[in-house]
Design an enzyme around this catalytic site. Structure first.
Site, short mmCIF file in Angstrom:
data_model
loop_
_atom_site.label_atom_id
_atom_site.label_comp_id
_atom_site.label_asym_id
_atom_site.label_seq_id
_atom_site.Cartn_x
_atom_site.Cartn_y
_atom_site.Cartn_z
N ARG A 54 -41.99 -18.65 -2.24
CA ARG A 54 -41.22 -17.58 -1.60
C ARG A 54 -41.89 -17.01 -0.35
O ARG A 54 -41.27 -16.90 0.72
CB ARG A 54 -41.00 -16.41 -2.57
CG ARG A 54 -39.91 -16.64 -3.57
CD ARG A 54 -40.28 -16.00 -4.89
NE ARG A 54 -41.30 -16.82 -5.51
CZ ARG A 54 -41.03 -17.82 -6.35
NH1 ARG A 54 -39.80 -18.02 -6.72
NH2 ARG A 54 -41.99 -18.59 -6.82
N THR A 55 -43.16 -16.64 -0.48
CA THR A 55 -43.81 -15.91 0.61
C THR A 55 -44.00 -16.81 1.83
O THR A 55 -43.68 -16.40 2.96
CB THR A 55 -45.18 -15.36 0.13
OG1 THR A 55 -44.98 -14.72 -1.13
CG2 THR A 55 -45.75 -14.37 1.11
N LYS A 82 -64.25 -29.51 4.06
CA LYS A 82 -65.56 -30.10 4.45
C LYS A 82 -66.65 -29.04 4.43
O LYS A 82 -67.73 -29.25 4.96
CB LYS A 82 -65.46 -30.70 5.85
CG LYS A 82 -64.45 -31.82 5.97
CD LYS A 82 -64.42 -32.30 7.43
CE LYS A 82 -63.23 -33.19 7.70
NZ LYS A 82 -62.97 -33.33 9.13
N ARG A 104 -52.83 -15.83 2.92
CA ARG A 104 -52.92 -15.65 1.46
C ARG A 104 -54.25 -16.25 1.02
O ARG A 104 -54.59 -17.37 1.43
CB ARG A 104 -51.76 -16.33 0.74
CG ARG A 104 -51.99 -16.39 -0.77
CD ARG A 104 -50.76 -16.85 -1.53
NE ARG A 104 -49.74 -15.80 -1.56
CZ ARG A 104 -48.66 -15.86 -2.33
NH1 ARG A 104 -48.47 -16.88 -3.13
NH2 ARG A 104 -47.78 -14.88 -2.31
N HIS A 132 -50.37 -7.16 -2.29
CA HIS A 132 -49.33 -8.08 -1.80
C HIS A 132 -48.29 -7.17 -1.13
O HIS A 132 -47.21 -6.92 -1.66
CB HIS A 132 -48.74 -8.86 -2.97
CG HIS A 132 -47.90 -10.04 -2.59
ND1 HIS A 132 -47.47 -10.30 -1.30
CD2 HIS A 132 -47.39 -11.06 -3.36
CE1 HIS A 132 -46.75 -11.40 -1.29
NE2 HIS A 132 -46.69 -11.88 -2.52
N1 CP Z 1 -43.73 -13.51 -5.25
C1 CP Z 1 -44.52 -14.41 -4.64
O1 CP Z 1 -45.53 -14.07 -3.99
O2 CP Z 1 -44.10 -15.69 -4.81
P1 CP Z 1 -44.83 -16.99 -4.21
O3 CP Z 1 -46.18 -17.10 -4.92
O4 CP Z 1 -43.91 -18.15 -4.49
O5 CP Z 1 -45.04 -16.76 -2.73
#
Ligand code: CP
Length: 315
Positions: A54-55, A82, A104, A132
């Site tokens: 999603r993100t 590496k 992320r 998040h």
């Molecule tokens: N909700 C969320 O962060 O989903 P993903 O891990 O698929 O990005």
């Protein structure tokens, strides 16, 4: 703000500004012509050191719909493999003059650290158990649109709170907007410093869901449980999985949320997740694109203003 690293530093008015802008982008996204030019001329790099559906997809779409040049770094194929450090990788990319860096990372605090080393705007797409922020913002927009307001709601966040950055960002955001948040889950899945949040804690789902307006379910984050999960998934579902009998304790018009990815039959019954009268899980995904467009649009405005100020100071 220069970066979006968490909900913690945001004022309620800044949260409302993102949601208002995102509302406009929801309308744009529903049209056949989905393009605007808020990020035209800017370069966005997405660096995902952890899996995402999603993100990552929504940040990519958001950047493209706003006219940015978007690059997805394939971290599995990068020189990180590496032995290059996160900071050296970031400095290398920084030398290519990106404007927006979406990151992320599995370690809490890694994105903050990286933001101190680069010249561009950094957006936290989830760091370890820490924050998040865009997930909490998209959840807030979903609630506001479903309930018509984002204050004085009773909201239950249920399941694996201890390992969840989604829970943490939501707790902070929903608290700032003056909602009454309660946490529901087994004692072993509650954070150790739960008192700092000043919320009610329940270990029984039926009590915890009583008269709530919003039920937010969370995934068991097994990847963050060092020693594995003690009870069986079957036992967990029996006690904490959301099914029709447990949901009956919430208000009749309570909405059901889940940030995804979802484990049907573990934390939520599939029929509840698919019930379009209660579940807003697909709306959450839709709001994700709009919120990420809004967040990058607002940060890009700040970035352009700061650069113009710096140029004026030099001349
Ligand atoms: N909700 C969320 O962060 O989903 P993903 O891990 O698929 O990005």
């Amino acid at each position: 703000q220069k970066h979006l690293l968490g909900i913690e530093p945001l004022h309620p008015m800044e949260i409302t500004a993102v949601l208002d802008r995102a509302d406009q982008y929801v309308d744009l996204n529903r049209q056949e012509q989905k393009h605007a030019d808020a990020l035209a001329g800017l370069t966005q790099i997405n660096m995902f050191f952890e899996n995402s559906t999603r993100t990552q997809a929504s940040f990519e779409l958001a950047g493209k719909r706003l006219g940015a040049d978007v690059m997805n770094m394939a971290m599995q194929a990068s020189s990180i493999k590496k032995g290059e450090t996160l900071i050296d990788t970031a400095l290398t990319l920084n030398a290519m003059h990106p404007d927006l860096l979406v990151v992320r990372h599995p370690h809490s605090g890694a994105v903050d650290l990286l933001a101190q080393k680069v010249n561009c705007a950094v957006l936290n797409a989830g760091d370890g158990k820490h924050e998040h922020p865009t997930q909490a913002l998209l959840d807030a927009l979903t609630i506001r649109r479903a309930k018509g307001r984002l204050h004085r709601l009773n909201i239950a966040i249920c399941g694996d709170i201890a390992h969840s950055r989604v829970a943490r960002s939501n707790l902070i955001l929903l608290g700032k907007m003056e909602n009454r948040v309660r946490l529901v889950g087994p004692p072993t899945l509650m954070p150790s410093q739960i008192d700092q949040f000043g919320v009610e804690v329940y270990h029984d789902m039926e009590e915890g869901l009583k008269d709530v307006d919003v039920v937010m379910m969370l995934r068991l984050q097994k990847e963050r449980m060092d020693g594995g999960f003690i009870p069986s998934e079957r036992e967990y579902y029996h006690r904490y999985g959301l099914d029709a009998a447990k949901l009956a304790h919430a208000k009749d018009d309570a909405i059901v949320m889940h940030p995804g990815p979802m484990n049907r039959g573990v934390e939520i019954d599939g029929t509840i997740a698919d019930d379009i009268n209660r579940s807003v899980i697909q709306e959450q995904v839709e709001m994700g694109v709009a919120v990420r467009m809004a967040a990058m649009d607002l940060l890009a405005r700040n970035l352009r203003a700061a650069r113009a100020e710096a140029r004026a100071a030099q001349s």
